[in-house]
Design an enzyme around this catalytic site. Sequence first.
Site, PDB file in Angstrom:
ATOM      1  N   ASP A  50       9.777  23.466 -41.094  1.00  0.00           N
ATOM      2  CA  ASP A  50      10.446  22.242 -41.109  1.00  0.00           C
ATOM      3  C   ASP A  50      11.645  21.786 -41.253  1.00  0.00           C
ATOM      4  O   ASP A  50      12.399  23.005 -41.820  1.00  0.00           O
ATOM      5  CB  ASP A  50       9.532  21.603 -42.410  1.00  0.00           C
ATOM      6  CG  ASP A  50      10.118  19.953 -42.645  1.00  0.00           C
ATOM      7  OD1 ASP A  50      10.109  19.325 -41.799  1.00  0.00           O
ATOM      8  OD2 ASP A  50      10.563  19.901 -43.946  1.00  0.00           O
TER       9      ASP A  50
ATOM     10  N   ASP B  87      14.053  18.741 -42.386  1.00  0.00           N
ATOM     11  CA  ASP B  87      14.598  17.996 -43.847  1.00  0.00           C
ATOM     12  C   ASP B  87      13.760  18.338 -44.802  1.00  0.00           C
ATOM     13  O   ASP B  87      12.443  18.417 -45.005  1.00  0.00           O
ATOM     14  CB  ASP B  87      14.659  16.726 -43.292  1.00  0.00           C
ATOM     15  CG  ASP B  87      15.624  16.181 -42.305  1.00  0.00           C
ATOM     16  OD1 ASP B  87      16.712  16.213 -42.502  1.00  0.00           O
ATOM     17  OD2 ASP B  87      15.137  15.756 -41.083  1.00  0.00           O
TER      18      ASP B  87
ATOM     19  N   THR C 198       9.845  19.509 -36.598  1.00  0.00           N
ATOM     20  CA  THR C 198      10.563  18.758 -37.323  1.00  0.00           C
ATOM     21  C   THR C 198      10.001  16.934 -36.916  1.00  0.00           C
ATOM     22  O   THR C 198       9.354  17.083 -35.843  1.00  0.00           O
ATOM     23  CB  THR C 198      11.982  18.583 -37.218  1.00  0.00           C
ATOM     24  OG1 THR C 198      12.639  17.577 -37.698  1.00  0.00           O
ATOM     25  CG2 THR C 198      12.249  18.697 -35.673  1.00  0.00           C
ATOM     26  N   GLY C 199      10.100  16.070 -37.791  1.00  0.00           N
ATOM     27  CA  GLY C 199      10.136  14.937 -37.498  1.00  0.00           C
ATOM     28  C   GLY C 199      11.150  14.199 -36.646  1.00  0.00           C
ATOM     29  O   GLY C 199      11.017  13.041 -36.259  1.00  0.00           O
TER      30      GLY C 199
ATOM     31  N   LYS D  31       2.523  18.106 -36.293  1.00  0.00           N
ATOM     32  CA  LYS D  31       3.081  19.417 -36.355  1.00  0.00           C
ATOM     33  C   LYS D  31       1.854  20.555 -36.289  1.00  0.00           C
ATOM     34  O   LYS D  31       2.064  21.421 -35.481  1.00  0.00           O
ATOM     35  CB  LYS D  31       3.802  19.520 -37.523  1.00  0.00           C
ATOM     36  CG  LYS D  31       5.049  18.572 -37.858  1.00  0.00           C
ATOM     37  CD  LYS D  31       5.885  19.084 -38.888  1.00  0.00           C
ATOM     38  CE  LYS D  31       7.055  18.444 -39.105  1.00  0.00           C
ATOM     39  NZ  LYS D  31       7.753  18.591 -40.249  1.00  0.00           N
TER      40      LYS D  31
ATOM     41  N   ASP E 177       7.747  20.868 -46.707  1.00  0.00           N
ATOM     42  CA  ASP E 177       8.028  20.260 -48.217  1.00  0.00           C
ATOM     43  C   ASP E 177       7.372  19.089 -48.371  1.00  0.00           C
ATOM     44  O   ASP E 177       7.333  18.327 -49.622  1.00  0.00           O
ATOM     45  CB  ASP E 177       9.477  20.268 -48.499  1.00  0.00           C
ATOM     46  CG  ASP E 177       9.859  18.984 -47.656  1.00  0.00           C
ATOM     47  OD1 ASP E 177       9.975  18.954 -46.413  1.00  0.00           O
ATOM     48  OD2 ASP E 177      10.681  18.082 -48.299  1.00  0.00           O
TER      49      ASP E 177
ATOM     50  N   ASN F 262       4.423  14.966 -43.878  1.00  0.00           N
ATOM     51  CA  ASN F 262       4.245  15.341 -42.582  1.00  0.00           C
ATOM     52  C   ASN F 262       4.231  16.753 -42.060  1.00  0.00           C
ATOM     53  O   ASN F 262       4.134  17.280 -40.906  1.00  0.00           O
ATOM     54  CB  ASN F 262       5.322  14.438 -41.813  1.00  0.00           C
ATOM     55  CG  ASN F 262       6.745  15.112 -42.194  1.00  0.00           C
ATOM     56  OD1 ASN F 262       6.887  15.567 -42.784  1.00  0.00           O
ATOM     57  ND2 ASN F 262       7.545  14.812 -41.190  1.00  0.00           N
TER      58      ASN F 262
END
Length: 286
Positions: free
Chosen positions: A7, A9, A41-42, A212, A235, A238
């Site tokens: 991931d 962020d 990642t988003g 994801k 973390d 998502n």
Amino acid sequence: MKLIAIDMDGTLVNKQLKVTKENSEVISQAVKDGHHVVIATGRSYDEARHTLEDAELHLPLICVNGAEIRSAEWEILSSTPLEFSQYEEIKSILDKEDIYYELYTSKGTYTDNREKAYEVMKDIVITSNPEATDDDVQKAALRRFRLGLVSVVGDFEKLLDQKDIEVYKFLAFSSDNDKLQRAFQHLQAVDDLAVSSSADNNLEITNSEAQKGVALKRFAEINGIPLENTMAIGDNYNDVSMLEIAGFPVAMGNAVDEIKDMAAFVTKENDESGVAFAIQRFLEKK
């Protein structure tokens, strides 16, 4: 173990939204040693790319929570957009609750309110870096516009008239938790949607096939890697879908408790290069 999904962020980047030198060096070494490393990642492709280029990393990408998969050369391998009927239902629910949102599309990220987009970005920066000065916060918030990472449109409907445009994600923000919870409940009733979050004040809404975990499974299949030979590091909520299917799920030290509970290992925090720590521990164990 042959595949590591990371991931961005709260995980790969620190509170200054930068990839630490230690993270960059350890990832580069893992790739040299023959491991596949993919960033999940988003963020949109453009936002993720700028951060990776700053760290001199050129890695495959799972973008927008899995709506887009890109190769190490950053060419699109697959995309999973929202259907138009889904778009209409999501828009109706968010508009009814008066919740601000941005649209992530195949042609970039868009807002219909520059002031709200600016305030949202300031809030994101302050949340991830409480020690930041007002000047630092303003510069980081303006960076999205300066680099063209988000564009302003007067009307989302006209945006969708563009040829071949695909809508990947609604990123909705509100400081009113009751509004978010009501919207969440209504969105849950819409067929084939995935609704998650990357912070307490947002909702991330995609096609149920644009998660994801689904994208990680696809990426592993493309590269002929069994899921039991994958490691995923995250973390927040998502990240749940990829942590659930990975052979070895890792939570950041700064992760929410629910993520830590589902992890096989909890590494250091993102400000402590927790990604590098987890990968090194994994490689030494191997």
